[in-house]
Design a protein around this motif. Structure first.
Motif, PDB file in Angstrom:
ATOM      1  N   CYS A 220      17.550  57.196 -17.639  1.00 54.06           N
ATOM      2  CA  CYS A 220      17.566  55.707 -18.049  1.00 54.06           C
ATOM      3  C   CYS A 220      18.436  54.869 -16.942  1.00 54.06           C
ATOM      4  N   ASP A 221      17.664  54.202 -16.142  1.00 54.67           N
ATOM      5  CA  ASP A 221      18.326  53.307 -15.092  1.00 54.67           C
ATOM      6  C   ASP A 221      18.774  52.003 -16.023  1.00 54.67           C
ATOM      7  N   VAL A 222      20.340  51.821 -16.026  1.00 51.16           N
ATOM      8  CA  VAL A 222      20.383  50.714 -16.591  1.00 51.16           C
ATOM      9  C   VAL A 222      21.200  49.551 -15.811  1.00 51.16           C
ATOM     10  N   THR A 223      20.804  49.626 -14.510  1.00 53.45           N
ATOM     11  CA  THR A 223      21.297  48.903 -13.473  1.00 53.45           C
ATOM     12  C   THR A 223      21.149  47.349 -13.782  1.00 53.45           C
ATOM     13  N   ASP A 224      19.579  47.116 -14.100  1.00 53.43           N
ATOM     14  CA  ASP A 224      19.327  45.590 -14.443  1.00 53.43           C
ATOM     15  C   ASP A 224      19.796  45.154 -15.821  1.00 53.43           C
TER      16      ASP A 224
END
Length: 273
Positions: A220-224
């Protein structure tokens, strides 16, 4: 909601499980029947968040989900608590966050057994690697690591290699002790901090090396999700503002809950929410 106009208070319903002395975020979940546990650090605990992803995961899957997140935890905390491991091993399904490698005891320094972000002592190997450093200046691992990287970047690469090796060894040991279905939760944050992106010092190759011991990786990429608007939805006081900025906002928790619910539902042959 931020601190403007009043001092908000968020109830964490502190609780314990089994015979463990560690206090977790509640409300306490029954472990008498089938349950899922989520092991991890600050991201799992969900400080300043009204509806952390563990609670959302329970709502989405209809399962009992036990939040075993501890602020700044590493694998050391779970491996050293035999009473807690009894609770973890009793779970039908286990989600293990890929926590950073900076708060793990290793050949160069030791951390507190329960408060893993606390630096306890250094070894002779550490003195040889950083001969000009006075380690009595440090109480927290991150402060120490940042100072060492700034003062001696070449030597720091040796320490970083040791931390990565220690992370792999501890993760393999932890996974070997777990029963039930095992999901590795990789919460990716590509924002470059003072020591690199989160999880600290953990690479894709390191996680791929665990594939023989896990059933699934939930990435899960939460950067944005790390926007000003998202942080404004957190609950914290004015004095907690700096700490809140280091935590994941509600949008990130929503994304993680969605990712995990799909992983667990597919495992049980159900349609994703």
């Amino acid at each position: 909601m931020s601190y403007e106009g009043h001092e908000p208070e968020l109830e964490y319903y502190p609780c314990r499980y089994g015979r463990s002395r560690i206090v977790f975020r509640g409300p306490r979940v029954s472990i008498d029947g089938p349950y899922t546990v989520v092991l991890g650090g600050s991201e799992v605990y969900g400080k300043f968040i009204e509806d952390p992803f563990c609670d959302q995961l329970a709502d989405r899957t209809g399962r009992q989900v036990v939040n075993l997140g501890v602020m700044n935890a590493s694998t050391d905390l779970f491996l050293r608590d035999e009473a807690l491991m009894e609770v973890v091993c009793g779970a039908e399904s286990v989600v293990i966050q890929a926590m950073g490698a900076g708060n793990i005891s290793n050949r160069y320094y030791s951390v507190h057994p329960r408060r893993n972000d606390r630096f306890l002592r250094h070894s002779r190997q550490m003195e040889k690697l950083f001969p000009e450093v006075d380690f009595s200046d440090f109480a927290f691992t991150r402060h120490m690591l940042h100072a060492l990287k700034s003062r001696a970047p070449v030597a720091f690469r040796t320490l970083e290699t040791e931390l990565r090796a220690a992370w792999v060894t501890r993760m393999r040991l932890l996974l070997s002790r777990l029963s039930g279905h095992k999901t590795l939760l990789w919460i990716e944050n590509r924002v470059e901090g003072d020591l690199g992106p989160e999880p600290l010092f953990v690479t894709v190759d390191m996680m791929q090396g665990l594939e023989g011991q896990i059933h699934k990786v939930a990435h899960c990429d939460v950067t944005d999700d790390l926007t000003e608007e998202a942080f404004g939805e957190m609950v914290f006081t004015e004095t907690e503002q700096a700490q809140a900025r280091q935590m994941l906002p509600p949008a990130a928790h929503n994304r993680i809950a969605q990712t995990l619910s799909r992983a667990l539902r597919r495992r049980n042959g159900l349609a994703a929410a």
